[in-house]
Motif scaffolding. Sequence first.
Motif, PDB file in Angstrom:
ATOM      1  N   ASP A 214       0.872  -1.181   0.000  1.00  0.00           N
ATOM      2  CA  ASP A 214       0.000   0.000   0.000  1.00  0.00           C
ATOM      3  C   ASP A 214       0.904   1.224   0.000  1.00  0.00           C
ATOM      4  OD1 ASP A 214      -1.771   2.152   0.850  1.00  0.00           O
ATOM      5  OD2 ASP A 214      -3.171   0.609   1.524  1.00  0.00           O
ATOM      6  N   PRO A 215       0.672   2.168  -0.904  1.00  0.00           N
ATOM      7  CA  PRO A 215       1.545   3.348  -0.933  1.00  0.00           C
ATOM      8  C   PRO A 215       1.398   4.216   0.314  1.00  0.00           C
ATOM      9  CG  PRO A 215      -0.312   3.616  -2.435  1.00  0.00           C
ATOM     10  CD  PRO A 215      -0.364   2.211  -1.938  1.00  0.00           C
TER      11      PRO A 215
ATOM     12  N   ILE B   2       4.127  -0.695  -5.285  1.00  0.00           N
ATOM     13  CA  ILE B   2       2.959  -1.028  -6.042  1.00  0.00           C
ATOM     14  C   ILE B   2       3.347  -2.135  -7.012  1.00  0.00           C
ATOM     15  CG2 ILE B   2       0.965  -0.166  -7.306  1.00  0.00           C
ATOM     16  CD1 ILE B   2       1.559   1.210  -4.643  1.00  0.00           C
TER      17      ILE B   2
ATOM     18  N   CYS C  96      -7.409  -5.031  -3.047  1.00  0.00           N
ATOM     19  CA  CYS C  96      -8.382  -4.256  -2.263  1.00  0.00           C
ATOM     20  C   CYS C  96      -8.136  -2.759  -2.401  1.00  0.00           C
ATOM     21  CB  CYS C  96      -8.304  -4.642  -0.791  1.00  0.00           C
ATOM     22  SG  CYS C  96      -8.418  -6.400  -0.493  1.00  0.00           S
ATOM     23  N   ALA C  97      -7.513  -2.359  -3.484  1.00  0.00           N
ATOM     24  CA  ALA C  97      -7.188  -0.945  -3.732  1.00  0.00           C
ATOM     25  C   ALA C  97      -8.401  -0.254  -4.374  1.00  0.00           C
ATOM     26  CB  ALA C  97      -5.967  -0.878  -4.645  1.00  0.00           C
TER      27      ALA C  97
ATOM     28  N   SER D 216     -11.114   1.078  -6.893  1.00  0.00           N
ATOM     29  CA  SER D 216     -11.659   0.235  -7.961  1.00  0.00           C
ATOM     30  C   SER D 216     -10.986   0.469  -9.320  1.00  0.00           C
ATOM     31  CB  SER D 216     -13.165   0.488  -8.078  1.00  0.00           C
ATOM     32  OG  SER D 216     -13.782   0.309  -6.815  1.00  0.00           O
TER      33      SER D 216
ATOM     34  N   ILE E  82      -8.054   0.914 -10.270  1.00  0.00           N
ATOM     35  CA  ILE E  82      -6.731   0.340 -10.563  1.00  0.00           C
ATOM     36  C   ILE E  82      -6.709  -1.171 -10.340  1.00  0.00           C
ATOM     37  CG2 ILE E  82      -5.393   2.458 -10.200  1.00  0.00           C
ATOM     38  CD1 ILE E  82      -4.767   1.494  -7.371  1.00  0.00           C
ATOM     39  N   HIS E  83      -7.890  -1.780 -10.215  1.00  0.00           N
ATOM     40  CA  HIS E  83      -7.950  -3.220  -9.954  1.00  0.00           C
ATOM     41  C   HIS E  83      -7.273  -4.034 -11.049  1.00  0.00           C
ATOM     42  CE1 HIS E  83     -11.591  -3.199  -6.941  1.00  0.00           C
ATOM     43  NE2 HIS E  83     -10.520  -2.582  -6.481  1.00  0.00           N
TER      44      HIS E  83
ATOM     45  N   GLU F 211     -11.216  -7.475  -5.574  1.00  0.00           N
ATOM     46  CA  GLU F 211     -12.433  -6.925  -4.951  1.00  0.00           C
ATOM     47  C   GLU F 211     -13.389  -6.415  -6.025  1.00  0.00           C
ATOM     48  OE1 GLU F 211     -14.456  -6.521  -2.668  1.00  0.00           O
ATOM     49  OE2 GLU F 211     -13.391  -7.473  -1.038  1.00  0.00           O
ATOM     50  N   LYS F 212     -14.645  -6.350  -5.684  1.00  0.00           N
ATOM     51  CA  LYS F 212     -15.634  -5.783  -6.606  1.00  0.00           C
ATOM     52  C   LYS F 212     -15.481  -4.264  -6.620  1.00  0.00           C
ATOM     53  CE  LYS F 212     -17.922  -3.478  -3.756  1.00  0.00           C
ATOM     54  NZ  LYS F 212     -18.056  -2.126  -3.645  1.00  0.00           N
TER      55      LYS F 212
ATOM     56  N   GLN G  30     -19.585 -11.421  -2.720  1.00  0.00           N
ATOM     57  CA  GLN G  30     -19.793 -12.315  -1.575  1.00  0.00           C
ATOM     58  C   GLN G  30     -21.247 -12.682  -1.347  1.00  0.00           C
ATOM     59  OE1 GLN G  30     -18.861  -9.097  -1.290  1.00  0.00           O
ATOM     60  NE2 GLN G  30     -19.562  -8.144   0.588  1.00  0.00           N
TER      61      GLN G  30
ATOM     62  N   TRP H  48     -10.543   9.207  -3.950  1.00  0.00           N
ATOM     63  CA  TRP H  48     -11.072   8.399  -5.053  1.00  0.00           C
ATOM     64  C   TRP H  48     -12.570   8.194  -4.967  1.00  0.00           C
ATOM     65  CZ3 TRP H  48     -13.250   3.404  -4.632  1.00  0.00           C
ATOM     66  CH2 TRP H  48     -13.168   2.797  -3.384  1.00  0.00           C
ATOM     67  N   ARG H  49     -13.146   8.355  -3.756  1.00  0.00           N
ATOM     68  CA  ARG H  49     -14.579   8.080  -3.606  1.00  0.00           C
ATOM     69  C   ARG H  49     -15.410   9.108  -4.376  1.00  0.00           C
ATOM     70  NH1 ARG H  49     -14.641   4.089   0.065  1.00  0.00           N
ATOM     71  NH2 ARG H  49     -13.274   4.269   1.871  1.00  0.00           N
TER      72      ARG H  49
ATOM     73  N   HIS I 281     -23.579  -5.227  -6.089  1.00  0.00           N
ATOM     74  CA  HIS I 281     -23.964  -6.492  -5.447  1.00  0.00           C
ATOM     75  C   HIS I 281     -25.390  -6.878  -5.841  1.00  0.00           C
ATOM     76  CE1 HIS I 281     -20.465  -6.900  -2.911  1.00  0.00           C
ATOM     77  NE2 HIS I 281     -20.627  -5.697  -2.411  1.00  0.00           N
TER      78      HIS I 281
HETATM   79  N1  LIG Z   1     -17.036  -6.599  -1.410  1.00  0.00           N
HETATM   80  C1  LIG Z   1     -17.453  -5.585  -0.672  1.00  0.00           C
HETATM   81  O1  LIG Z   1     -18.551  -5.600  -0.100  1.00  0.00           O
HETATM   82  C2  LIG Z   1     -16.570  -4.363  -0.509  1.00  0.00           C
HETATM   83  C3  LIG Z   1     -16.723  -3.520   0.599  1.00  0.00           C
HETATM   84  C4  LIG Z   1     -15.897  -2.400   0.708  1.00  0.00           C
HETATM   85  C5  LIG Z   1     -14.969  -2.123  -0.290  1.00  0.00           C
HETATM   86  N2  LIG Z   1     -14.889  -2.951  -1.383  1.00  0.00           N
HETATM   87  C6  LIG Z   1     -13.964  -2.631  -2.481  1.00  0.00           C
HETATM   88  O2  LIG Z   1     -12.633  -2.579  -1.951  1.00  0.00           O
HETATM   89  C7  LIG Z   1     -11.892  -1.574  -2.625  1.00  0.00           C
HETATM   90  C8  LIG Z   1     -11.284  -0.634  -1.588  1.00  0.00           C
HETATM   91  O3  LIG Z   1     -12.330   0.034  -0.908  1.00  0.00           O
HETATM   92  P1  LIG Z   1     -12.088   0.662   0.558  1.00  0.00           P
HETATM   93  O4  LIG Z   1     -13.378   1.200   1.001  1.00  0.00           O
HETATM   94  O5  LIG Z   1     -11.379  -0.347   1.420  1.00  0.00           O
HETATM   95  O6  LIG Z   1     -11.090   1.852   0.186  1.00  0.00           O
HETATM   96  P2  LIG Z   1     -10.011   2.576   1.118  1.00  0.00           P
HETATM   97  O7  LIG Z   1      -9.756   3.903   0.473  1.00  0.00           O
HETATM   98  O8  LIG Z   1     -10.429   2.523   2.553  1.00  0.00           O
HETATM   99  O9  LIG Z   1      -8.723   1.639   0.979  1.00  0.00           O
HETATM  100  C9  LIG Z   1      -8.027   1.536  -0.233  1.00  0.00           C
HETATM  101  C10 LIG Z   1      -6.538   1.336   0.100  1.00  0.00           C
HETATM  102  O10 LIG Z   1      -5.847   1.121  -1.147  1.00  0.00           O
HETATM  103  C11 LIG Z   1      -4.604   1.811  -1.048  1.00  0.00           C
HETATM  104  N3  LIG Z   1      -4.046   2.028  -2.379  1.00  0.00           N
HETATM  105  C12 LIG Z   1      -4.207   3.109  -3.178  1.00  0.00           C
HETATM  106  N4  LIG Z   1      -3.495   2.937  -4.322  1.00  0.00           N
HETATM  107  C13 LIG Z   1      -2.889   1.728  -4.231  1.00  0.00           C
HETATM  108  C14 LIG Z   1      -2.013   1.001  -5.086  1.00  0.00           C
HETATM  109  N5  LIG Z   1      -1.644   1.483  -6.277  1.00  0.00           N
HETATM  110  N6  LIG Z   1      -1.573  -0.222  -4.676  1.00  0.00           N
HETATM  111  C15 LIG Z   1      -1.954  -0.719  -3.483  1.00  0.00           C
HETATM  112  N7  LIG Z   1      -2.773  -0.080  -2.631  1.00  0.00           N
HETATM  113  C16 LIG Z   1      -3.239   1.133  -3.004  1.00  0.00           C
HETATM  114  C17 LIG Z   1      -4.963   3.102  -0.304  1.00  0.00           C
HETATM  115  O11 LIG Z   1      -3.794   3.710   0.244  1.00  0.00           O
HETATM  116  C18 LIG Z   1      -5.904   2.575   0.778  1.00  0.00           C
HETATM  117  O12 LIG Z   1      -5.208   2.166   1.941  1.00  0.00           O
HETATM  118  C19 LIG Z   1     -12.852  -0.879  -3.588  1.00  0.00           C
HETATM  119  O13 LIG Z   1     -12.659  -1.396  -4.876  1.00  0.00           O
HETATM  120  C20 LIG Z   1     -14.220  -1.259  -3.058  1.00  0.00           C
HETATM  121  O14 LIG Z   1     -15.195  -1.306  -4.094  1.00  0.00           O
HETATM  122  C21 LIG Z   1     -15.646  -4.062  -1.501  1.00  0.00           C
END
Ligand SMILES: NC(=O)c1ccc[n+]([C@@H]2O[C@H](COP(=O)([O-])OP(=O)(O)OC[C@H]3O[C@@H](n4cnc5c(N)ncnc54)[C@H](O)[C@@H]3O)[C@@H](O)[C@H]2O)c1
Length: 340
Positions: free
Chosen positions: A3-4, A25, A42-43, A45, A47-48, A65-66, A97, A140-141, A158
């Motif tokens: 995580d950066p 990264i 989990c970054a 969306s 950049i998935h 992650e979705k 899920q 990003w949100r 979902h």
């Molecule tokens: N399945 C679900 O129900 C569910 C629930 C919540 C979030 N999500 C998904 O998870 C993802 C993250 O959401 P969140 O709410 O945890 O966001 P968040 O902003 O809380 O966390 C994202 C993390 O990614 C890090 N990041 C940014 N760029 C990066 C990179 N290039 N490489 C690695 N890490 C990097 C950020 O520093 C941060 O710590 C989203 O795609 C979201 O849609 C899915």
Amino acid sequence: VIDPDRQAANRLVDLVAASARAPAIVEAIDDLPRDVEVAAICAPSGIHVDLAAACIAAGKHTLVEKPLDVRLSRARDLLAADARARAAGLTVSVVSQHRFDPASVRARELIAAGELGRVAGASSTLSWWRSQGYYDSAEWRGSWALDGGGVVMNQGIHSVDLLVWLLGRPVEVVAATGLLAHKRIEVEDTAAVIVTFDSGAIATFHATTAAYPGLGTRLVVTGDRGSLSIWNDEMEYLHVRGAAASEAGGMGGGANQIEVSKSPSGADATTSQIGHTRQYRDFCRAIRSRTPAGVTVEDAVLSLATVQAIYAAAASGRRVAVSDVLRGDYDDIHPVYGEP
Ligand SMILES: NC(=O)c1ccc[n+]([C@@H]2O[C@H](COP(=O)([O-])OP(=O)(O)OC[C@H]3O[C@@H](n4cnc5c(N)ncnc54)[C@H](O)[C@@H]3O)[C@@H](O)[C@H]2O)c1
């Protein structure tokens, strides 16, 4: 943990007792030790796919992650990477899920077995609350570039995925969306959608993050032999007409209702981890047995295309065919909102 944001990385390392810390990264993915077998993306969306492709190239089984990503053009890149992964004996899956909730699994089995009869349609509602602070909490949100949309893409995918999983191939979409109760975001916080399916079934979907204090999600599926309702991931109502039903000419009937839930718990399932646990188990099963995961990349692409069809329909005010979206006719088309 890669995580950066070093503080975020350290928080997660402490939580899961991980043994590795790395600043960033894609390069860091290349340097992962061989005994790291699985990557979970989990970054943000948008950049998935970049990160997933790097993990696959580094020889890791990869769970994304979705949503799979925010653009269909990038989703097609993941389809190509998934084909390479399979050839290399790697498993790739996308988090969805709620497909593993016992209520969803049961609904799918009942529909497949014809227990609900002719399924005429469904109505899905997601009435959640996200404060302005939630949208302000990370850059990003609420951005088209990295969140890929608002309540439909982020929270509602979902519900869209469950509709597609239960009702079959989506054919056409009409939609209206709006940014009504939040500021400083580019995307919708409210949407109303109609989806028609290959089977002829017609579904409605209403989603909002402007429903204070957050009510919950409900999915109602109706057929001419039975109907069900899933409230906050639990079966709250199920009625299947008995073989010797005496209600053939009637307008209702509750005599052979077979299930009413006690009291479904919790309004917002976002914070529950049980669905993830179930899907991670399925992912491990797929890796060990070298059989497909419960959610494939193709599954996730179809759900993403349905979301993109919603944006294209809302932007144009017209019906949009999901097949045209899949073909690439509507890549990057979305509505533009002014501040409410
Ligand atoms: N399945 C679900 O129900 C569910 C629930 C919540 C979030 N999500 C998904 O998870 C993802 C993250 O959401 P969140 O709410 O945890 O966001 P968040 O902003 O809380 O966390 C994202 C993390 O990614 C890090 N990041 C940014 N760029 C990066 C990179 N290039 N490489 C690695 N890490 C990097 C950020 O520093 C941060 O710590 C989203 O795609 C979201 O849609 C899915």
